[in-house]
Design a protein around this motif. Structure first.
Motif, PDB file in Angstrom:
ATOM      1  N   LEU B 189     -27.896   3.138  -6.199  1.00 12.85           N
ATOM      2  CA  LEU B 189     -26.823   4.115  -5.973  1.00 12.85           C
ATOM      3  C   LEU B 189     -25.992   4.307  -7.237  1.00 12.85           C
ATOM      4  CD1 LEU B 189     -25.326   5.810  -3.847  1.00 12.85           C
ATOM      5  CD2 LEU B 189     -23.938   3.808  -3.355  1.00 12.85           C
ATOM      6  N   ILE B 190     -25.629   3.191  -7.871  1.00 14.81           N
ATOM      7  CA  ILE B 190     -24.824   3.302  -9.096  1.00 14.81           C
ATOM      8  C   ILE B 190     -25.613   4.066 -10.163  1.00 14.81           C
ATOM      9  CG2 ILE B 190     -23.736   2.007 -10.977  1.00 14.81           C
ATOM     10  CD1 ILE B 190     -23.092  -0.190  -8.987  1.00 14.81           C
ATOM     11  N   ARG B 191     -26.913   3.749 -10.293  1.00 11.86           N
ATOM     12  CA  ARG B 191     -27.716   4.404 -11.319  1.00 11.86           C
ATOM     13  C   ARG B 191     -27.829   5.907 -11.045  1.00 11.86           C
ATOM     14  NH1 ARG B 191     -33.524   2.425 -11.253  1.00 11.86           N
ATOM     15  NH2 ARG B 191     -33.555   4.052  -9.667  1.00 11.86           N
ATOM     16  N   ASP B 192     -28.063   6.261  -9.780  1.00  6.85           N
ATOM     17  CA  ASP B 192     -28.198   7.683  -9.443  1.00  6.85           C
ATOM     18  C   ASP B 192     -26.917   8.451  -9.721  1.00  6.85           C
ATOM     19  OD1 ASP B 192     -30.667   6.987  -8.666  1.00  6.85           O
ATOM     20  OD2 ASP B 192     -30.341   7.209  -6.496  1.00  6.85           O
ATOM     21  N   LEU B 193     -25.792   7.875  -9.262  1.00  6.68           N
ATOM     22  CA  LEU B 193     -24.514   8.565  -9.459  1.00  6.68           C
ATOM     23  C   LEU B 193     -24.182   8.675 -10.935  1.00  6.68           C
ATOM     24  CD1 LEU B 193     -22.332   7.048  -6.611  1.00  6.68           C
ATOM     25  CD2 LEU B 193     -22.892   9.443  -6.931  1.00  6.68           C
ATOM     26  N   GLN B 194     -24.472   7.579 -11.668  1.00  5.88           N
ATOM     27  CA  GLN B 194     -24.188   7.564 -13.102  1.00  5.88           C
ATOM     28  C   GLN B 194     -24.957   8.678 -13.799  1.00  5.88           C
ATOM     29  OE1 GLN B 194     -26.782   6.087 -15.382  1.00  5.88           O
ATOM     30  NE2 GLN B 194     -25.520   6.857 -17.091  1.00  5.88           N
ATOM     31  N   ARG B 195     -26.199   8.866 -13.369  1.00  5.38           N
ATOM     32  CA  ARG B 195     -27.014   9.905 -14.008  1.00  5.38           C
ATOM     33  C   ARG B 195     -26.529  11.290 -13.611  1.00  5.38           C
ATOM     34  NH1 ARG B 195     -32.831   7.010 -13.455  1.00  5.38           N
ATOM     35  NH2 ARG B 195     -32.506   5.543 -15.165  1.00  5.38           N
ATOM     36  N   SER B 196     -26.281  11.492 -12.302  1.00  8.87           N
ATOM     37  CA  SER B 196     -25.909  12.845 -11.874  1.00  8.87           C
ATOM     38  C   SER B 196     -24.519  13.241 -12.388  1.00  8.87           C
ATOM     39  CB  SER B 196     -25.980  12.961 -10.352  1.00  8.87           C
ATOM     40  OG  SER B 196     -25.085  12.057  -9.761  1.00  8.87           O
ATOM     41  N   HIS B 197     -23.633  12.264 -12.545  1.00 12.17           N
ATOM     42  CA  HIS B 197     -22.288  12.588 -13.059  1.00 12.17           C
ATOM     43  C   HIS B 197     -22.195  12.425 -14.566  1.00 12.17           C
ATOM     44  CE1 HIS B 197     -19.863  12.562  -9.183  1.00 12.17           C
ATOM     45  NE2 HIS B 197     -21.078  12.243  -8.790  1.00 12.17           N
ATOM     46  N   ALA B 198     -23.284  11.936 -15.208  1.00 13.86           N
ATOM     47  CA  ALA B 198     -23.295  11.669 -16.646  1.00 13.86           C
ATOM     48  C   ALA B 198     -22.114  10.799 -17.053  1.00 13.86           C
ATOM     49  CB  ALA B 198     -23.300  12.972 -17.445  1.00 13.86           C
ATOM     50  N   THR B 199     -21.890   9.736 -16.304  1.00 13.38           N
ATOM     51  CA  THR B 199     -20.784   8.823 -16.582  1.00 13.38           C
ATOM     52  C   THR B 199     -21.290   7.639 -17.404  1.00 13.38           C
ATOM     53  OG1 THR B 199     -20.063   9.352 -14.349  1.00 13.38           O
ATOM     54  CG2 THR B 199     -18.897   7.578 -15.485  1.00 13.38           C
ATOM     55  N   ALA B 200     -20.514   7.255 -18.404  1.00 14.35           N
ATOM     56  CA  ALA B 200     -20.836   6.031 -19.141  1.00 14.35           C
ATOM     57  C   ALA B 200     -20.426   4.831 -18.294  1.00 14.35           C
ATOM     58  CB  ALA B 200     -20.101   6.002 -20.465  1.00 14.35           C
ATOM     59  N   VAL B 201     -21.198   3.740 -18.372  1.00 16.37           N
ATOM     60  CA  VAL B 201     -20.877   2.549 -17.583  1.00 16.37           C
ATOM     61  C   VAL B 201     -20.917   1.319 -18.478  1.00 16.37           C
ATOM     62  CG1 VAL B 201     -21.576   1.049 -15.676  1.00 16.37           C
ATOM     63  CG2 VAL B 201     -21.783   3.532 -15.445  1.00 16.37           C
ATOM     64  N   LEU B 202     -19.889   0.502 -18.363  1.00 13.72           N
ATOM     65  CA  LEU B 202     -19.909  -0.821 -18.988  1.00 13.72           C
ATOM     66  C   LEU B 202     -20.252  -1.794 -17.857  1.00 13.72           C
ATOM     67  CD1 LEU B 202     -19.343  -2.057 -21.756  1.00 13.72           C
ATOM     68  CD2 LEU B 202     -16.973  -2.385 -21.064  1.00 13.72           C
ATOM     69  N   PHE B 203     -21.491  -2.295 -17.886  1.00 15.03           N
ATOM     70  CA  PHE B 203     -22.003  -3.018 -16.731  1.00 15.03           C
ATOM     71  C   PHE B 203     -21.967  -4.520 -16.992  1.00 15.03           C
ATOM     72  CE2 PHE B 203     -24.714  -4.402 -13.394  1.00 15.03           C
ATOM     73  CZ  PHE B 203     -24.721  -3.407 -12.436  1.00 15.03           C
ATOM     74  N   VAL B 204     -21.039  -5.214 -16.336  1.00 11.42           N
ATOM     75  CA  VAL B 204     -20.866  -6.647 -16.537  1.00 11.42           C
ATOM     76  C   VAL B 204     -21.733  -7.398 -15.530  1.00 11.42           C
ATOM     77  CG1 VAL B 204     -19.220  -8.536 -16.498  1.00 11.42           C
ATOM     78  CG2 VAL B 204     -18.504  -6.290 -17.310  1.00 11.42           C
ATOM     79  N   THR B 205     -22.582  -8.295 -16.011  1.00 17.69           N
ATOM     80  CA  THR B 205     -23.426  -9.059 -15.088  1.00 17.69           C
ATOM     81  C   THR B 205     -23.900 -10.349 -15.744  1.00 17.69           C
ATOM     82  OG1 THR B 205     -25.398  -9.020 -13.709  1.00 17.69           O
ATOM     83  CG2 THR B 205     -25.516  -7.839 -15.786  1.00 17.69           C
ATOM     84  N   HIS B 206     -24.310 -11.301 -14.903  1.00 18.38           N
ATOM     85  CA  HIS B 206     -24.938 -12.498 -15.459  1.00 18.38           C
ATOM     86  C   HIS B 206     -26.444 -12.424 -15.268  1.00 18.38           C
ATOM     87  CE1 HIS B 206     -24.447 -13.281 -11.172  1.00 18.38           C
ATOM     88  NE2 HIS B 206     -25.540 -14.013 -11.293  1.00 18.38           N
ATOM     89  N   ASP B 207     -26.913 -11.307 -14.687  1.00 19.92           N
ATOM     90  CA  ASP B 207     -28.287 -11.215 -14.210  1.00 19.92           C
ATOM     91  C   ASP B 207     -29.089 -10.289 -15.120  1.00 19.92           C
ATOM     92  OD1 ASP B 207     -30.614 -10.811 -12.823  1.00 19.92           O
ATOM     93  OD2 ASP B 207     -29.635 -10.661 -10.859  1.00 19.92           O
ATOM     94  N   LEU B 208     -29.979 -10.847 -15.933  1.00 24.44           N
ATOM     95  CA  LEU B 208     -30.749 -10.033 -16.869  1.00 24.44           C
ATOM     96  C   LEU B 208     -31.732  -9.122 -16.138  1.00 24.44           C
ATOM     97  CD1 LEU B 208     -31.378 -12.511 -19.787  1.00 24.44           C
ATOM     98  CD2 LEU B 208     -30.398 -10.240 -19.983  1.00 24.44           C
ATOM     99  N   GLY B 209     -32.129  -9.517 -14.928  1.00 26.08           N
ATOM    100  CA  GLY B 209     -33.003  -8.670 -14.134  1.00 26.08           C
ATOM    101  C   GLY B 209     -32.321  -7.340 -13.812  1.00 26.08           C
ATOM    102  N   VAL B 210     -31.046  -7.416 -13.483  1.00 26.62           N
ATOM    103  CA  VAL B 210     -30.271  -6.217 -13.189  1.00 26.62           C
ATOM    104  C   VAL B 210     -30.133  -5.363 -14.446  1.00 26.62           C
ATOM    105  CG1 VAL B 210     -27.972  -5.411 -12.566  1.00 26.62           C
ATOM    106  CG2 VAL B 210     -29.031  -7.257 -11.273  1.00 26.62           C
TER     107      VAL B 210
END
Lengths: 335, 259, 280
Positions: B189-210
């Protein structure tokens, strides 16, 4: 749902009230001391004393006295005051409104002042503002309400005489009010001069009663506000662009109020207990002052009626506290 | 869009939280911040949003966003500049105010940031709930947070974050607190919305798979320092730093069976 | 020990509170020496005389009351009542509350359930109202006042001591003592009690302040000792009646009471801050 809860609470209160009534009734009668001793004129014969006992029903067994008293109490008749020779229910009905108005004003002051201090301290957390709030609440808590009341009398009654120090209204004016709720009736009928006078008489006793509770609320609320401000929703609200003050008041306050009510709620009953003394200090004609006179005169019917009145008040306060949780926490309303 | 230059921050008592961190995120790009807990990855996000804990101070460096230096602004100008920023928080449980209805929590920002009327804000909130694929959105708006599941709450928070059409969203471990099955949906969902809205995202995670699934480039943090920074394909195929390799070893892989 | 004493003296609360408490104690002990007049001596030619600072033989430094009795002397003698109540009621309350708290915390089970329930019920009553009702039942007088204080305030000790005992009981040294073959009573006396004592001392100090106020309140409403005897509460009651004619009467008695209460509070708070690390 809500009605159910109120009803259940009220049903629970009945045995409590009955217990209090029996306990006080028995205790008052087994301790030594003759309640009619005060009324015996010098030179009265032993027969006169017996007649007085019979008049107040004191010659029967305690159980018989209680049954008689409880039967009358059900019909709202609490007997005749021995020392004042007036109907106890009438006496209480005429004095209770004064106490209720005082308690309500004091509670309002305590909540407003305590909340303002807590919000201010949270807004300036870690700085001088918070330290000032801690100092103020520390002083307000360290000094008992008894001494606050006396101090106010000296300061604002004598040194800088701006407020009246006794009574409920200026005795030289005719009030022209029909109920005993002077403040509420005067405000409703827009008799602002009277309301002002009544309020001036209530201000010092109410503030003296309110200060310790205000300090307690300020402390507890400030620490729960600090906890709420660390929650993600408060951070999110700041990301949304709301100022720190707005986040405290609009987002955190309501959630912080829930633990505050549970920790300081019992203090509201202490506020009612405190009126006994504060009314005495300010010669304020409420049931607290009446209770002290009743105790000094060992006026059994009056003491009995007053204690029951206080017990009902405490039960009502606890009910109100219970309902306030539901009002504050949506999880309780539906769950 | 976002340039962080030589950013350093210290907790009270002088303990370093961030050490000379530099990174940049282009418009519409997803940049991952990876590291173990305490590596300082969340602190970067909070520094950008201006919500560092009271005990943490920025000691050096600059944060430029959309052509403005965020650190030089007054508090009210800083709040003003934040209109193009949003946050998807980690814990959907505590990120919604338990005593306010969903509608109030979604519309307050729309009215505040975009100056919408109550009715317009309500309509926009409904539209956003549709977009995050919530069924019966008008019913959800009337609910309190405790009446929604964790996945629903996170969708509400994502809808709120995208509602004001921000240019950059900080997503702070947005899937960590969720069930594995819900995690995948939320990530998509985040990826789809990010693409359709052309929003930049700073994605904080500990999970390299994500990271592999959503990010274009990535910064690997350890002890408040960036140890490696590269496009995501390079990092996955040739991790240069020993720490990155260690992180990979600790991450379950979705795209190939564990060794 | 000397080190601990020096550290205590560096805490301003301990020093200021201790000084105030010490002053009251000395006034009580040395009342016959310090007081310039007999506290019961009436001088009907000098009723409600204002404070007078020209140290002559017949000067009343803090004025006189409506029977012409010297206010300063009555305040000094009044400290005897205050100190008596503070010490006797404080110690008795401490003994009762600590004993029940230890019992509940150490043995747990049904005793704990019973005592804790009692504490809950007890502390939901407003203390001042309860005190007045109790004195109504017991009859007026100093002894009733002390009994009322003990009966009402034991819960303060019980609650805190119970919690602390529970905490101590979970600590390793208790296990070690059990392993060494000590019986429960020996453990209670030799291991737990010494660790509770600093806390009980702090509470005792705070309780002494409360006891002084409660006595003053009950004298004020006329339920303590007779109004002739020099008690601060009685003086406050009289001063309240003549506050416009002789404000010094109320002011002096109130300030002395305030100083005493603050003294006990400061000392208690200071001790708590200093003894806390010992408890950890």
């Amino acid at each position: 749902m809500l009605a159910c809860r109120v009803f259940a609470r009220a049903a629970q209160a009945v045995p409590t009230l009955l217990g209090v009534a029996v306990l006080v009734f028995v205790l008052l009668r087994v301790v030594p001391g003759d309640p009619v001793a005060m009324m015996i004129p010098p030179g009265a014969s032993a027969e006169d004393v017996l007649r007085l006992h019979a008049l107040y029903g004191l010659d029967r067994s305690i159980a018989a006295q209680f049954v008689l008293w409880a039967g009358q109490a059900m019909r709202g008749d609490f007997g005749i005051s021995i020392s004042l020779r007036q109907d106890v229910s009438g006496l209480i009905a005429s004095r209770l409104p004064a106490t209720l108005e005082l308690v309500l004003l004091a509670a309002a002051i305590a909540i407003a002042l305590g909340t303002a201090l807590a919000v201010f301290g949270t807004r300036h957390a870690g700085g001088g503002g918070e330290a000032a709030v801690d100092a103020v609440s520390g002083v307000a808590l360290a000094v008992p309400d008894f001494i606050w009341g006396l101090g106010f009398i000296v300061l604002f009654g004598v040194v800088w005489p701006v407020l009246p120090i006794s009574g409920r209204a200026d005795p030289t004016h005719t009030l022209g009010l029909t109920s005993h709720f002077y403040l509420i009736e005067a405000l409703l009928r827009l008799r602002l001069g009277v309301a002002r006078d009544v309020l001036a008489h209530m201000l010092m006793p109410a503030v003296a009663l309110a200060l310790p509770l205000a300090a307690m609320i300020a402390r507890v609320l400030k620490s729960s506000l600090a906890e709420q401000m660390g929650q993600d929703y408060a951070l999110l609200a700041r990301v949304k662009g709301f100022s720190r003050s707005r986040v405290i008041v609009r987002e955190a306050l309501r959630n912080a109020a829930i633990p505050t009510v549970s920790l300081t709620g019992v203090q509201v009953t202490f506020l009612v207990g405190g009126t006994v003394l504060i009314e005495r200090i300010f010669s304020y004609p409420g049931i607290g002052n009446l209770a002290i006179e009743a105790v000094i005169n060992r006026d059994l019917p009056l003491i009995q009626g007053l204690i029951l009145t206080f017990a009902v008040l405490f039960i009502l306060i606890n009910l109100a506290l219970d309902l306030s949780y539901a009002a504050l926490d949506p999880r309780l309303r539906h769950g | 869009m976002l340039q962080i230059a030589q950013l350093s921050a210290a907790a009270r008592g002088g303990v370093g939280v961030l050490r000379a961190v530099s990174l940049s995120v282009a418009a519409g790009e997803v940049h991952g911040l990876v590291g173990t807990s305490g590596a300082g990855k969340s602190m970067i996000g909070r520094a950008v949003l201006g919500i560092l804990p009271d005990a943490v101070r920025i000691t050096a460096g600059r944060i430029r966003f959309d052509g403005r230096d965020l650190l030089g602004l007054s508090p009210s100008a800083r709040r003003q500049a934040g209109r193009d920023l949003a946050l998807i928080p980690q814990d959907p449980l505590s990120a919604l105010n338990p005593s306010r209805r969903i509608a109030a929590q979604m519309t307050d920002v729309l009215r505040h940031r975009l100056g919408l009327s109550a009715a317009a804000a309500q309509a926009r909130a409904l539209e956003m709930l549709h977009e995050v694929r919530i069924r019966e959105p008008d019913n959800v708006l009337r609910r309190y947070p405790h009446e929604l599941s964790g996945g629903m709450r996170q969708r509400v928070l994502i809808a709120t974050a995208f509602a004001c059409r921000p240019k950059l969203i900080v997503a702070d471990e947005p899937t960590t607190a969720l069930d594995v099955t819900v995690q995948k949906q939320i990530l998509r969902l985040i990826r789809d919305l990010q693409r359709s809205h052309a929003t930049a995202v700073l994605f904080v995670t500990h999970d390299l798979g994500v990271v592999a699934k959503i990010c274009g480039s990535v910064s690997v943090l350890r002890g408040g320092e960036i140890v490696e920074q590269a496009p995501v394909a390079d990092i996955i195929n040739h991790p240069a730093h020993a720490y990155t390799r260690a992180l990979f070893a600790a991450t379950p892989r979705y795209d190939r069976p564990p060794p | 020990m000397a080190e601990a004493g020096r550290r205590l003296l560096r805490n301003w609360r301990v020093v200021l509170g201790g000084a105030l408490v010490l002053a009251v104690l000395l006034a009580a002990l040395l009342a016959p020496v310090l007081a310039p007049y007999d506290p019961l001596d009436q001088d009907l030619s000098a009723q409600l005389a204002p404070p007078d600072w020209h140290f002559g033989a017949d000067a009343h430094a803090l004025g006189t009351d409506s029977l012409g009795r010297d206010v300063l002397s009555r305040l000094i003698w009044g400290s005897r009542i205050a100190v008596t109540v503070a010490v006797v009621a404080g110690v008795l309350t401490a003994l009762l509350g600590t004993a029940l708290g230890l019992l509940a915390g150490f043995f747990g089970g049904r005793a704990d359930a019973l005592i804790s329930r009692l504490v809950d019920i007890w502390s939901s009553f407003p203390p001042v109202l309860l005190a007045i009702i109790l004195v109504a039942l017991l009859g007026t007088g100093l002894r009733s006042v002390i009994v009322a204080i003990v009966v009402i305030d034991w819960t303060r000790f019980c609650r805190v001591v119970r919690a602390e005992t529970l905490k101590q009981r979970r600590m390793d040294y208790i296990d070690a003592a059990v392993a060494a073959g000590l019986g429960p009573r020996a453990i209670l006396w030799r291991e737990v009690l010494p660790n509770i004592l600093p806390l009980a001392l702090v509470l005792l100090t705070l309780e002494a302040g409360i006891a002084v106020v409660v006595e003053a309140i009950l004298s004020f409403v006329g339920l303590s000792i007779s109004s002739d005897a020099p008690s601060w509460g009685g003086m406050i009651a009289e001063g309240r009646g003549v506050v416009h004619e002789a404000p010094w009467l109320l002011s002096c008695a109130m300030l002395v009471l305030l100083a005493t209460v603050l003294g006990f509070n400061l000392l208690g708070d200071g001790l708590k801050a200093e003894l806390d690390p010992v408890l950890r």
